[in-house]
Write a protein that holds these residues in place. Structure first.
Motif, PDB file in Angstrom:
ATOM      1  N   UNK A 138       0.842  -1.199   0.000  1.00 15.15           N
ATOM      2  CA  UNK A 138       0.000   0.000   0.000  1.00 15.15           C
ATOM      3  C   UNK A 138       0.876   1.247   0.000  1.00 15.15           C
ATOM      4  N   UNK A 139       1.937   1.222   0.800  1.00 10.43           N
ATOM      5  CA  UNK A 139       2.845   2.352   0.824  1.00 10.43           C
ATOM      6  C   UNK A 139       3.506   2.599  -0.519  1.00 10.43           C
ATOM      7  N   UNK A 158       0.539  10.040   3.647  1.00  8.56           N
ATOM      8  CA  UNK A 158       0.404   9.117   4.772  1.00  8.56           C
ATOM      9  C   UNK A 158      -1.043   8.851   5.129  1.00  8.56           C
ATOM     10  N   UNK A 159      -1.871   9.909   5.096  1.00  5.09           N
ATOM     11  CA  UNK A 159      -3.306   9.744   5.365  1.00  5.09           C
ATOM     12  C   UNK A 159      -3.942   8.822   4.328  1.00  5.09           C
ATOM     13  N   UNK A 164      -6.463   3.621   3.018  1.00  7.19           N
ATOM     14  CA  UNK A 164      -6.608   2.409   2.193  1.00  7.19           C
ATOM     15  C   UNK A 164      -6.573   1.161   3.065  1.00  7.19           C
ATOM     16  N   UNK A 165      -5.803   1.193   4.144  1.00  5.66           N
ATOM     17  CA  UNK A 165      -5.753   0.044   5.060  1.00  5.66           C
ATOM     18  C   UNK A 165      -7.024  -0.041   5.900  1.00  5.66           C
ATOM     19  N   UNK A 226       1.187   1.065  12.153  1.00  4.27           N
ATOM     20  CA  UNK A 226       1.797   0.809  10.842  1.00  4.27           C
ATOM     21  C   UNK A 226       3.015   1.708  10.636  1.00  4.27           C
ATOM     22  N   UNK A 227       4.102   1.076  10.214  1.00  2.00           N
ATOM     23  CA  UNK A 227       5.345   1.798   9.951  1.00  2.00           C
ATOM     24  C   UNK A 227       5.696   1.814   8.471  1.00  2.00           C
ATOM     25  N   UNK A 228       5.608   0.644   7.816  1.00  2.00           N
ATOM     26  CA  UNK A 228       6.072   0.514   6.428  1.00  2.00           C
ATOM     27  C   UNK A 228       5.403   1.494   5.467  1.00  2.00           C
ATOM     28  N   UNK A 229       4.062   1.639   5.473  1.00  2.00           N
ATOM     29  CA  UNK A 229       3.470   2.586   4.504  1.00  2.00           C
ATOM     30  C   UNK A 229       3.851   4.031   4.766  1.00  2.00           C
ATOM     31  N   UNK A 230       4.105   4.389   6.033  1.00  2.00           N
ATOM     32  CA  UNK A 230       4.470   5.765   6.343  1.00  2.00           C
ATOM     33  C   UNK A 230       5.907   6.080   5.933  1.00  2.00           C
ATOM     34  N   UNK A 231       6.753   5.063   5.885  1.00  2.00           N
ATOM     35  CA  UNK A 231       8.123   5.304   5.429  1.00  2.00           C
ATOM     36  C   UNK A 231       8.162   5.731   3.965  1.00  2.00           C
ATOM     37  N   UNK A 232       7.166   5.305   3.187  1.00  2.00           N
ATOM     38  CA  UNK A 232       7.115   5.648   1.770  1.00  2.00           C
ATOM     39  C   UNK A 232       6.225   6.856   1.481  1.00  2.00           C
ATOM     40  N   UNK A 233       5.552   7.379   2.498  1.00  2.00           N
ATOM     41  CA  UNK A 233       4.567   8.432   2.232  1.00  2.00           C
ATOM     42  C   UNK A 233       4.855   9.701   3.034  1.00  2.00           C
TER      43      UNK A 233
END
Length: 296
Positions: A138-139, A158-159, A164-165, A226-233
């Motif tokens: 998702x990220x 990030x939002x 989406x999750x 959640x950490x992974x999607x925020x690292x990309x956003x």
């Protein structure tokens, strides 16, 4: 007479012995399964208690006034977690506000209108894929569509990733809760002359409100860590910033960065941040259940 009665006398006794043997075997099997279930429960509780005990022991040692009043600072500067806490609250709240209505309406469509139609099955299939997909995908998706085209990381990205999750979790719980409502209740409301939309809003949603809110809380509990999607956003921000158009700090990303650092004060802050996240989700669940209990 004796030749004809002998098999008759032996038959019932043999059937009784076979039945008693089956009964003993079933009791043994039941006892084995029961003790296996108890052992698995105890083992799971031991792991859970050990994790929570470690979290509380290490987390409380790092809690202090500076955690809630100071922003993140360089190592040894006595910083806190104010900007990650505020950033997480903003992003999780907005993601929940965006994802919950969409998930509620999609779940209502699947339960009340779609049935087993082709479109309903496709929507249900896509929702199940999103529900089980790794959050890092998702990220990456949001990174391609909201980060690269706009030239930088942002809180809005990030939002979007967290929303989406949230959506498939709310879709699944809403559909399941609405399907548990008996059709006789729907038929009674329709028989009184009420339109279908009013039956759904005033009767079905109210009957399933407890389960729907539980699904929303599950979604909040998931995205809060959640950490992974925020690292990309949203990436993170060591400075104080409330702008959603710029990189925004968050507790999961800060915990990830601090926990792997060689600095002792950052590691202590990481444990404190993990405890704050856990207590926040726990408090939200307790508050929501208390409100629902008072309403019922």
């Amino acid at each position: 007479m004796s030749a004809t009665t002998a098999p008759t006398l032996g038959g019932p006794s043999k059937e009784v012995s076979v039945a008693s043997a089956l009964g003993r075997r079933r009791k043994r099997t039941d006892a084995i399964i029961r003790w296996l279930c108890i052992a698995a429960t105890v083992l799971g509780l031991l792991f859970l208690v050990s994790i929570l005990a470690t979290l509380f022991w290490k987390g409380f040692s790092g809690l202090g006034l500076n955690v809630f009043t100071q922003v993140t600072k360089p190592p040894g500067s006595g910083g806190g977690l104010l900007n990650p806490i505020i950033g997480s609250l903003i992003q999780v709240s907005l993601a929940t506000l965006v994802g919950t209505p969409i998930g509620l309406l999609v779940g209502t469509y699947l339960a009340e209108y779609a049935g087993e139609s082709r479109l309903g099955n496709v929507v249900r299939f896509v929702s199940d894929i999103l529900l089980s997909a790794p959050s890092i995908l998702v990220g990456l998706f949001v990174y391609q569509f909201l980060v690269l085209p706009f030239g930088g990381f942002s809180g809005w990205a990030g939002v979007a990733a967290l929303a989406i999750i949230v959506i498939p979790v709310v879709v699944r719980t809403t559909e399941d809760m609405l399907r548990l409502i008996p059709n006789t209740l729907r038929e009674a409301v329709i028989g009184l002359g009420a339109p279908k939309w009013k039956m759904i809003v005033l009767v079905c949603w109210r009957a399933a409100i407890s389960g729907i809110i539980t699904g929303v809380l599950l979604a909040v509990a998931r995205v809060a860590g959640e950490t992974a999607p925020l690292l990309f956003t949203s990436l993170g921000n060591l400075n104080w910033s409330l702008s959603l158009s710029a990189p925004m700090s968050s507790l999961p990303v800060t915990i990830y960065s601090y926990a792997g650092s060689p600095y002792e004060d950052w590691i202590v802050l990481a444990w404190a941040g993990a405890l704050i996240t856990t207590l926040g989700v726990l408090g939200l669940n307790i508050l929501a259940r208390s409100v629902l209990r008072q309403r019922s």
